[in-house]
Design an enzyme around this catalytic site. Structure first.
Site, PDB file in Angstrom:
ATOM      1  N   LYS A   1      -3.484  -5.791  -9.883  1.00 42.89           N
ATOM      2  CA  LYS A   1      -2.219  -5.377  -9.293  1.00 42.89           C
ATOM      3  C   LYS A   1      -1.099  -5.575 -10.305  1.00 42.89           C
ATOM      4  O   LYS A   1      -1.291  -6.213 -11.341  1.00 42.89           O
ATOM      5  CB  LYS A   1      -1.929  -6.167  -8.024  1.00 42.89           C
TER       6      LYS A   1
ATOM      7  N   TYR B   1       0.865  -1.185   0.000  1.00 40.60           N
ATOM      8  CA  TYR B   1       0.000   0.000   0.000  1.00 40.60           C
ATOM      9  C   TYR B   1       0.899   1.232   0.000  1.00 40.60           C
ATOM     10  O   TYR B   1       1.717   1.406   0.908  1.00 40.60           O
ATOM     11  CB  TYR B   1      -0.900   0.004   1.237  1.00 40.60           C
TER      12      TYR B   1
ATOM     13  N   HIS C   1      -7.269  -0.525  -2.139  1.00 39.84           N
ATOM     14  CA  HIS C   1      -6.683  -1.760  -2.642  1.00 39.84           C
ATOM     15  C   HIS C   1      -5.158  -1.633  -2.674  1.00 39.84           C
ATOM     16  O   HIS C   1      -4.611  -0.560  -2.929  1.00 39.84           O
ATOM     17  CB  HIS C   1      -7.184  -2.060  -4.053  1.00 39.84           C
TER      18      HIS C   1
END
Length: 349
Positions: free
Chosen positions: A326, A284, A295
């Protein structure tokens, strides 16, 4: 009138005369100019022209006229087959490309091909991306990762393109740490007693032992988190004791993963376990509050700098990361804990 080429085996090129320069080089970016209108073609370029019936034949040094089938059967180089498939695929997609070698390209990249932007060719001096080509059974040494595109040809001749680029993770999380919190070292984790709320809520260390309902959480921390916090005096534990326990639990991987964890925290990024995604970490970049956590952006896998990747594993990692929105990043750690960061993503040319 159709043209024929002459195979110069010593130079490893196919020479084509007549109006070859205008027909092939000037208009379609094949080869490089020689004297007059003659050009030189790399074997893969000549094969493509033969395949398209734009070149009638290649005459070898014994005088035999070779069709595409005969020319390709000679296998000029062990990787000729996969290189031809990629070359033909990109030509069909509208790209001009040349072997990454002089004199085809000035200052060539250390790859198989130089791919030019759509609408441009070797005369324009601009490379869209360097391109390397392998078959699916060829391992990729970590030391060979380079900025560019990797094309992998599988056993059914389908091609997957991967965009490889340096990726230095950066974040903006302000993660304060307390001092000398009581903590107990258990078998493979650490319990932190009565830590300040911000250690979890703002810095996102550990998980509350009480679950989601807590007033003042007791935190369970991983050995990586605990080692990092102990190094900074946040826990009443000896750092080396925590590190030794980490080595007992997971061997030499622990020091590599701790080096990556430490670097991420020092760059204001919050790393958490990536176990559910088959990775070492999910990250993060900007954590203000666990209650408003977004997310994670990256999945990070940690490897020794001398590792080698199977293309199948690369495909699995990249596909998984893409499926959960991602980016897959590989952290390569050498013996001095220096880290190289490489992101790998699917590419559709």
């Amino acid at each position: 009138m159709g043209l024929e080429g002459r195979f110069d085996e010593q130079a490893g090129i196919v020479r084509v005369g007549g109006d070859a320069r205008q027909r092939y080089y000037d208009s379609r970016g094949y080869g490089y100019p020689l004297e007059g209108n003659e050009i030189a073609l790399a074997p893969v370029e000549a094969a493509h022209l033969l395949f398209r019936d734009d070149l009638e034949a290649v005459v070898d040094e014994s005088g035999d006229r070779l069709s595409f089938r005969a020319f390709a059967s000679r296998e000029p180089g062990g990787d000729f087959g996969v290189r031809f498939l990629v070359y033909a695929d990109l030509r069909e997609r509208g790209f001009y490309l040349s072997p990454a070698a002089e004199p085809w390209v000035d200052d060539p990249p250390a790859t198989d091909f130089a791919v030019f932007p759509r609408g441009k060719g070797p005369q324009d001096g601009e490379i869209a991306y360097p391109l390397s080509v392998i078959g699916e059974r060829t391992d990729v040494p970590a030391s060979d990762l380079a900025d560019g595109v990797l094309a992998v040809v599988d056993e059914e001749s389908e091609i997957t393109y991967f965009d490889i680029s340096p990726r230095e993770p950066e974040g903006s999380t302000d993660a304060p740490v307390p001092e000398d919190c009581p903590a107990d070292l258990l078998a493979d984790r650490v319990v932190v007693w009565e830590p300040p709320l911000e250690l979890y809520e703002e810095s996102f260390y550990g998980q509350p032992l009480e679950g989601r309902e807590y007033d003042r959480p007791t935190l369970q921390c991983s050995l990586l988190e605990a080692a990092y916090l102990a190094e900074r005096g946040a826990l009443a534990l000896e750092p080396e004791t925590v590190r030794e326990r980490g080595r007992e639990v997971e061997g030499e991987r622990f020091d590599r993963r701790l080096a990556v964890y430490t670097t991420l925290r020092e760059r204001d990024i919050v790393p958490k376990t990536g176990y559910k995604f088959g990775a070492d970490f999910r990250t993060y970049a900007d954590v203000e509050s666990v209650d408003e956590l977004g997310h994670s952006e990256l999945l990070i896998r940690v490897h020794p700098a001398d590792a080698a990747f199977e293309p199948r594993d690369l495909a699995l990692d990249v596909r998984l990361a893409h499926g959960v929105r991602k980016t897959m990043v590989f952290a390569l750690v050498d013996d001095s804990s220096h880290i190289e960061w490489w992101s790998i993503e699917r590419l559709t040319p």
